[in-house]
Design a protein around this motif. Structure first.
Motif, PDB file in Angstrom:
ATOM      1  N   ASP A  16      40.063 -25.120 -39.519  1.00 62.43           N
ATOM      2  CA  ASP A  16      38.822 -24.826 -40.230  1.00 62.43           C
ATOM      3  C   ASP A  16      37.950 -23.969 -39.315  1.00 62.43           C
ATOM      4  OD1 ASP A  16      36.130 -25.012 -41.215  1.00 62.43           O
ATOM      5  OD2 ASP A  16      36.696 -26.819 -42.326  1.00 62.43           O
ATOM      6  N   TYR A  17      37.407 -22.900 -39.828  1.00 61.63           N
ATOM      7  CA  TYR A  17      36.636 -21.972 -38.996  1.00 61.63           C
ATOM      8  C   TYR A  17      35.448 -22.651 -38.328  1.00 61.63           C
ATOM      9  CZ  TYR A  17      33.045 -21.606 -42.613  1.00 61.63           C
ATOM     10  OH  TYR A  17      32.049 -21.888 -43.501  1.00 61.63           O
ATOM     11  N   ARG A  18      34.904 -23.702 -38.960  1.00 59.14           N
ATOM     12  CA  ARG A  18      33.766 -24.401 -38.352  1.00 59.14           C
ATOM     13  C   ARG A  18      34.169 -25.059 -37.037  1.00 59.14           C
ATOM     14  NH1 ARG A  18      32.411 -27.681 -43.652  1.00 59.14           N
ATOM     15  NH2 ARG A  18      34.684 -27.693 -43.531  1.00 59.14           N
ATOM     16  N   PHE A  19      35.385 -25.588 -36.967  1.00 61.72           N
ATOM     17  CA  PHE A  19      35.854 -26.217 -35.731  1.00 61.72           C
ATOM     18  C   PHE A  19      36.131 -25.161 -34.667  1.00 61.72           C
ATOM     19  CE2 PHE A  19      37.443 -29.378 -38.954  1.00 61.72           C
ATOM     20  CZ  PHE A  19      36.373 -30.241 -38.779  1.00 61.72           C
ATOM     21  N   THR A  20      36.686 -24.029 -35.084  1.00 54.20           N
ATOM     22  CA  THR A  20      36.931 -22.944 -34.134  1.00 54.20           C
ATOM     23  C   THR A  20      35.611 -22.439 -33.561  1.00 54.20           C
ATOM     24  OG1 THR A  20      38.958 -22.299 -35.244  1.00 54.20           O
ATOM     25  CG2 THR A  20      37.890 -20.618 -33.907  1.00 54.20           C
ATOM     26  N   LEU A  21      34.610 -22.265 -34.422  1.00 57.56           N
ATOM     27  CA  LEU A  21      33.304 -21.806 -33.953  1.00 57.56           C
ATOM     28  C   LEU A  21      32.626 -22.851 -33.071  1.00 57.56           C
ATOM     29  CD1 LEU A  21      31.997 -19.996 -37.156  1.00 57.56           C
ATOM     30  CD2 LEU A  21      32.862 -18.964 -35.037  1.00 57.56           C
ATOM     31  N   ALA A  22      32.789 -24.133 -33.382  1.00 56.35           N
ATOM     32  CA  ALA A  22      32.230 -25.193 -32.541  1.00 56.35           C
ATOM     33  C   ALA A  22      32.890 -25.175 -31.162  1.00 56.35           C
ATOM     34  CB  ALA A  22      32.417 -26.550 -33.206  1.00 56.35           C
ATOM     35  N   ASN A  23      34.196 -24.954 -31.127  1.00 53.17           N
ATOM     36  CA  ASN A  23      34.912 -24.851 -29.859  1.00 53.17           C
ATOM     37  C   ASN A  23      34.397 -23.661 -29.056  1.00 53.17           C
ATOM     38  OD1 ASN A  23      36.878 -25.526 -27.927  1.00 53.17           O
ATOM     39  ND2 ASN A  23      38.422 -24.269 -28.909  1.00 53.17           N
ATOM     40  N   ARG A  25      31.366 -22.296 -29.317  1.00 51.47           N
ATOM     41  CA  ARG A  25      30.013 -22.616 -28.850  1.00 51.47           C
ATOM     42  C   ARG A  25      30.061 -23.516 -27.625  1.00 51.47           C
ATOM     43  NH1 ARG A  25      29.108 -23.021 -34.375  1.00 51.47           N
ATOM     44  NH2 ARG A  25      29.346 -25.286 -34.312  1.00 51.47           N
TER      45      ARG A  25
END
Length: 117
Positions: A16-23, A25
């Protein structure tokens, strides 16, 4: 000879792109913290009116902690990204207790220097 191990953007399912972006960040926060520690080390060395080698020792601790954090940020990001792609549990990080202990050590050292000088 090629490396058969997939990279952080290969193999497995796209997370999920949200998890990739959280990683992403998270790694940027680690690098930002490393830059702050480096700047603090330079500032202590140049500006703090500490006697003897006290300022150099405190500045050195800041710089060593900054270098350690910066050196481990990308490998941590990569391991997490690859685990997410493979659907595996996220790896634990030894840097969290190291960073906590390092900042505690810096705080105690700075407090002692303030009291003793």
């Amino acid at each position: 000879m090629t490396n058969s191990r997939p990279g952080p953007h290969e193999g497995g399912a796209e997370p999920d792109y949200r998890f990739t972006l959280a990683n992403e960040r998270t790694v940027l926060a680690w690098l930002r913290t490393a830059l702050g520690l480096l700047a603090g080390g330079v500032a202590v060395h140049q500006l703090a009116p500490l006697s003897g080698n006290a300022g150099t020792v405190l500045a050195g601790l800041c710089v060593v902690l900054a270098a350690t954090l910066a050196a481990t940020a990308y490998p941590r990001w990569r391991r997490v990204q690859m685990a997410m792609r493979a659907g595996e549990p996220l790896p634990r990080s030894a840097m969290i207790p190291v960073l906590t202990g390092g900042i505690l050590l810096l705080t105690v050292a700075a407090a002692l220097l303030l009291v003793l000088t």
